[in-house]
Design a protein around this motif. Structure first.
Motif, PDB file in Angstrom:
ATOM      1  N   ASP A 141       4.878  22.661   7.819  1.00  0.00           N
ATOM      2  CA  ASP A 141       5.538  21.359   7.739  1.00  0.00           C
ATOM      3  C   ASP A 141       6.307  21.065   9.015  1.00  0.00           C
ATOM      4  O   ASP A 141       6.280  19.937   9.528  1.00  0.00           O
ATOM      5  CB  ASP A 141       6.490  21.324   6.541  1.00  0.00           C
ATOM      6  CG  ASP A 141       5.736  21.214   5.219  1.00  0.00           C
ATOM      7  OD1 ASP A 141       4.535  20.886   5.247  1.00  0.00           O
ATOM      8  OD2 ASP A 141       6.354  21.458   4.167  1.00  0.00           O
ATOM      9  N   LEU A 142       6.977  22.088   9.571  1.00  0.00           N
ATOM     10  CA  LEU A 142       7.752  21.896  10.803  1.00  0.00           C
ATOM     11  C   LEU A 142       6.833  21.563  11.973  1.00  0.00           C
ATOM     12  O   LEU A 142       7.123  20.652  12.759  1.00  0.00           O
ATOM     13  CB  LEU A 142       8.562  23.148  11.114  1.00  0.00           C
ATOM     14  CG  LEU A 142       9.411  23.091  12.401  1.00  0.00           C
ATOM     15  CD1 LEU A 142      10.401  21.944  12.327  1.00  0.00           C
ATOM     16  CD2 LEU A 142      10.122  24.421  12.634  1.00  0.00           C
ATOM     17  N   GLU A 143       5.713  22.276  12.100  1.00  0.00           N
ATOM     18  CA  GLU A 143       4.769  22.009  13.188  1.00  0.00           C
ATOM     19  C   GLU A 143       4.197  20.606  13.081  1.00  0.00           C
ATOM     20  O   GLU A 143       4.058  19.897  14.087  1.00  0.00           O
ATOM     21  CB  GLU A 143       3.644  23.033  13.173  1.00  0.00           C
ATOM     22  CG  GLU A 143       4.058  24.431  13.613  1.00  0.00           C
ATOM     23  CD  GLU A 143       2.951  25.441  13.429  1.00  0.00           C
ATOM     24  OE1 GLU A 143       2.887  26.404  14.216  1.00  0.00           O
ATOM     25  OE2 GLU A 143       2.142  25.284  12.473  1.00  0.00           O
ATOM     26  N   ALA A 144       3.841  20.213  11.864  1.00  0.00           N
ATOM     27  CA  ALA A 144       3.275  18.879  11.665  1.00  0.00           C
ATOM     28  C   ALA A 144       4.281  17.790  12.039  1.00  0.00           C
ATOM     29  O   ALA A 144       3.946  16.816  12.718  1.00  0.00           O
ATOM     30  CB  ALA A 144       2.832  18.720  10.212  1.00  0.00           C
ATOM     31  N   ILE A 145       5.535  17.971  11.610  1.00  0.00           N
ATOM     32  CA  ILE A 145       6.567  16.972  11.898  1.00  0.00           C
ATOM     33  C   ILE A 145       6.865  16.917  13.384  1.00  0.00           C
ATOM     34  O   ILE A 145       7.013  15.831  13.974  1.00  0.00           O
ATOM     35  CB  ILE A 145       7.840  17.290  11.086  1.00  0.00           C
ATOM     36  CG1 ILE A 145       7.575  17.045   9.591  1.00  0.00           C
ATOM     37  CG2 ILE A 145       9.014  16.440  11.559  1.00  0.00           C
ATOM     38  CD1 ILE A 145       8.685  17.520   8.684  1.00  0.00           C
TER      39      ILE A 145
ATOM     40  N   ILE B 162       0.840  -1.201   0.000  1.00  0.00           N
ATOM     41  CA  ILE B 162       0.000   0.000   0.000  1.00  0.00           C
ATOM     42  C   ILE B 162       0.876   1.253   0.000  1.00  0.00           C
ATOM     43  O   ILE B 162       0.563   2.248  -0.655  1.00  0.00           O
ATOM     44  CB  ILE B 162      -0.950   0.001   1.212  1.00  0.00           C
ATOM     45  CG1 ILE B 162      -1.890  -1.202   1.151  1.00  0.00           C
ATOM     46  CG2 ILE B 162      -1.753   1.300   1.266  1.00  0.00           C
ATOM     47  CD1 ILE B 162      -2.735  -1.277  -0.097  1.00  0.00           C
ATOM     48  N   GLY B 163       2.002   1.195   0.726  1.00  0.00           N
ATOM     49  CA  GLY B 163       2.930   2.322   0.722  1.00  0.00           C
ATOM     50  C   GLY B 163       3.436   2.633  -0.681  1.00  0.00           C
ATOM     51  O   GLY B 163       3.499   3.798  -1.090  1.00  0.00           O
ATOM     52  N   PHE B 164       3.788   1.593  -1.436  1.00  0.00           N
ATOM     53  CA  PHE B 164       4.229   1.799  -2.815  1.00  0.00           C
ATOM     54  C   PHE B 164       3.096   2.341  -3.690  1.00  0.00           C
ATOM     55  O   PHE B 164       3.327   3.173  -4.579  1.00  0.00           O
ATOM     56  CB  PHE B 164       4.770   0.489  -3.401  1.00  0.00           C
ATOM     57  CG  PHE B 164       6.123   0.105  -2.877  1.00  0.00           C
ATOM     58  CD1 PHE B 164       7.232   0.918  -3.111  1.00  0.00           C
ATOM     59  CD2 PHE B 164       6.295  -1.052  -2.142  1.00  0.00           C
ATOM     60  CE1 PHE B 164       8.490   0.571  -2.618  1.00  0.00           C
ATOM     61  CE2 PHE B 164       7.544  -1.410  -1.643  1.00  0.00           C
ATOM     62  CZ  PHE B 164       8.643  -0.589  -1.886  1.00  0.00           C
ATOM     63  N   LEU B 165       1.866   1.890  -3.443  1.00  0.00           N
ATOM     64  CA  LEU B 165       0.724   2.409  -4.192  1.00  0.00           C
ATOM     65  C   LEU B 165       0.502   3.899  -3.909  1.00  0.00           C
ATOM     66  O   LEU B 165       0.192   4.676  -4.817  1.00  0.00           O
ATOM     67  CB  LEU B 165      -0.538   1.616  -3.849  1.00  0.00           C
ATOM     68  CG  LEU B 165      -0.626   0.191  -4.374  1.00  0.00           C
ATOM     69  CD1 LEU B 165      -1.908  -0.487  -3.883  1.00  0.00           C
ATOM     70  CD2 LEU B 165      -0.588   0.180  -5.904  1.00  0.00           C
ATOM     71  N   VAL B 166       0.658   4.288  -2.641  1.00  0.00           N
ATOM     72  CA  VAL B 166       0.519   5.706  -2.275  1.00  0.00           C
ATOM     73  C   VAL B 166       1.605   6.530  -2.964  1.00  0.00           C
ATOM     74  O   VAL B 166       1.333   7.624  -3.489  1.00  0.00           O
ATOM     75  CB  VAL B 166       0.580   5.890  -0.745  1.00  0.00           C
ATOM     76  CG1 VAL B 166       0.655   7.375  -0.377  1.00  0.00           C
ATOM     77  CG2 VAL B 166      -0.638   5.253  -0.092  1.00  0.00           C
ATOM     78  N   LEU B 167       2.832   6.019  -2.980  1.00  0.00           N
ATOM     79  CA  LEU B 167       3.915   6.717  -3.675  1.00  0.00           C
ATOM     80  C   LEU B 167       3.602   6.902  -5.153  1.00  0.00           C
ATOM     81  O   LEU B 167       3.804   7.979  -5.724  1.00  0.00           O
ATOM     82  CB  LEU B 167       5.222   5.934  -3.527  1.00  0.00           C
ATOM     83  CG  LEU B 167       6.058   6.157  -2.267  1.00  0.00           C
ATOM     84  CD1 LEU B 167       7.290   5.254  -2.311  1.00  0.00           C
ATOM     85  CD2 LEU B 167       6.476   7.609  -2.150  1.00  0.00           C
ATOM     86  N   ALA B 168       3.098   5.840  -5.770  1.00  0.00           N
ATOM     87  CA  ALA B 168       2.773   5.898  -7.191  1.00  0.00           C
ATOM     88  C   ALA B 168       1.646   6.899  -7.465  1.00  0.00           C
ATOM     89  O   ALA B 168       1.705   7.689  -8.414  1.00  0.00           O
ATOM     90  CB  ALA B 168       2.389   4.516  -7.710  1.00  0.00           C
TER      91      ALA B 168
ATOM     92  N   LEU C 126       4.840  11.738   2.473  1.00  0.00           N
ATOM     93  CA  LEU C 126       5.992  10.961   2.910  1.00  0.00           C
ATOM     94  C   LEU C 126       5.800  10.410   4.322  1.00  0.00           C
ATOM     95  O   LEU C 126       6.250   9.303   4.629  1.00  0.00           O
ATOM     96  CB  LEU C 126       7.256  11.823   2.835  1.00  0.00           C
ATOM     97  CG  LEU C 126       7.702  12.204   1.422  1.00  0.00           C
ATOM     98  CD1 LEU C 126       8.948  13.081   1.469  1.00  0.00           C
ATOM     99  CD2 LEU C 126       7.963  10.967   0.571  1.00  0.00           C
ATOM    100  N   ILE C 127       5.140  11.183   5.196  1.00  0.00           N
ATOM    101  CA  ILE C 127       4.865  10.683   6.548  1.00  0.00           C
ATOM    102  C   ILE C 127       3.986   9.441   6.463  1.00  0.00           C
ATOM    103  O   ILE C 127       4.236   8.433   7.140  1.00  0.00           O
ATOM    104  CB  ILE C 127       4.191  11.772   7.410  1.00  0.00           C
ATOM    105  CG1 ILE C 127       5.198  12.854   7.799  1.00  0.00           C
ATOM    106  CG2 ILE C 127       3.589  11.150   8.675  1.00  0.00           C
ATOM    107  CD1 ILE C 127       4.572  14.031   8.518  1.00  0.00           C
ATOM    108  N   TYR C 128       2.954   9.504   5.630  1.00  0.00           N
ATOM    109  CA  TYR C 128       2.035   8.365   5.532  1.00  0.00           C
ATOM    110  C   TYR C 128       2.733   7.149   4.935  1.00  0.00           C
ATOM    111  O   TYR C 128       2.574   6.027   5.436  1.00  0.00           O
ATOM    112  CB  TYR C 128       0.825   8.757   4.690  1.00  0.00           C
ATOM    113  CG  TYR C 128      -0.346   7.811   4.837  1.00  0.00           C
ATOM    114  CD1 TYR C 128      -0.892   7.551   6.086  1.00  0.00           C
ATOM    115  CD2 TYR C 128      -0.909   7.177   3.732  1.00  0.00           C
ATOM    116  CE1 TYR C 128      -1.962   6.689   6.241  1.00  0.00           C
ATOM    117  CE2 TYR C 128      -1.986   6.315   3.880  1.00  0.00           C
ATOM    118  CZ  TYR C 128      -2.504   6.074   5.134  1.00  0.00           C
ATOM    119  OH  TYR C 128      -3.564   5.211   5.281  1.00  0.00           O
ATOM    120  N   VAL C 129       3.522   7.371   3.892  1.00  0.00           N
ATOM    121  CA  VAL C 129       4.246   6.260   3.270  1.00  0.00           C
ATOM    122  C   VAL C 129       5.229   5.645   4.257  1.00  0.00           C
ATOM    123  O   VAL C 129       5.336   4.409   4.369  1.00  0.00           O
ATOM    124  CB  VAL C 129       4.976   6.735   2.001  1.00  0.00           C
ATOM    125  CG1 VAL C 129       5.945   5.661   1.507  1.00  0.00           C
ATOM    126  CG2 VAL C 129       3.973   7.068   0.901  1.00  0.00           C
TER     127      VAL C 129
END
Length: 209
Positions: free
Chosen positions: A94-98, A11-17, A42-45
């Protein structure tokens, strides 16, 4: 059980694609962070990959270290949904989320190491908070999403969890069979993760005059 864990990595590869395809063919949805912001993709993958390979390592080794990575990957998915919904309520940089994502998972990792018996309850509580935020957002914001996707994700997770319970309570457990209830839990969870991604990707924010 080991090989079925790798469904999450698939599923991670599918999300990347799909993310790469979205960048090649931009949609008119700049407000949708799962389409427009690489950080959330990228976080989700990364979470999916750790779930897949961490779970595979655990089921192949049956060690406490393997169990840690198996459960911690589930926390990574849950905290992603939580952070993403907080971002929908109040836009995070992005910084706050990370930082929020990292801090949440450091806390959960600490609890996992010190009180491992709470692991399933913490995961359930994490999902409950994330889904409550989802309800709040849907009731307040002018958004349109494909509800069938989230219903399918919840249904897949509930059914898979039910199969998992039958397996761990040995109501339906066949240790020497190729058909394993726990493996079906992995496949159902991976399907749910894919449907959740598609659900958030389908979000359109309407302009209200």
């Amino acid at each position: 059980n080991t090989w079925s864990s790798l469904a999450f990595a698939l599923i991670g590869f599918l999300v990347l694609a799909q993310s790469a395809e979205d960048r090649r063919t931009p949609r008119n949805t700049p407000q949708n962070p799962l389409v427009s912001r690489r950080s959330f993709q990228l976080i989700y993958v990364s979470a999916l990959m750790l779930v897949g390979f961490g779970s595979a390592f655990y089921h192949a080794s049956l060690t406490f270290v393997g169990q840690f990575f198996d459960v911690f990957g589930m926390y990574l998915l849950g905290t992603f949904i939580l952070a993403y919904n907080i971002n929908r309520l109040r836009r995070l940089s992005d910084l706050e989320a990370i930082l929020f994502y990292a801090a949440s998972n450091v806390l959960l990792a600490t609890l996992l190491l010190t009180v491992p018996a709470l692991r399933r309850y913490l995961f359930a509580a994490l999902l409950l908070v994330a889904l409550t935020l989802e309800y709040v957002i849907r009731s307040r914001a002018a958004v349109r999403l494909d509800r069938r996707l989230i219903l399918g994700a919840v249904a897949a997770l509930v059914i898979a969890f039910g199969i998992w319970v039958l397996d761990i309570t040995r109501v339906a457990c066949w240790p020497r069979s190729l058909l394993q209830g726990h493996a079906l839990w992995h496949l159902g969870g991976a399907l749910s993760a894919w449907l959740i991604y598609l659900y958030y990707r389908s979000e359109l924010i309407e302009t209200v005059d």
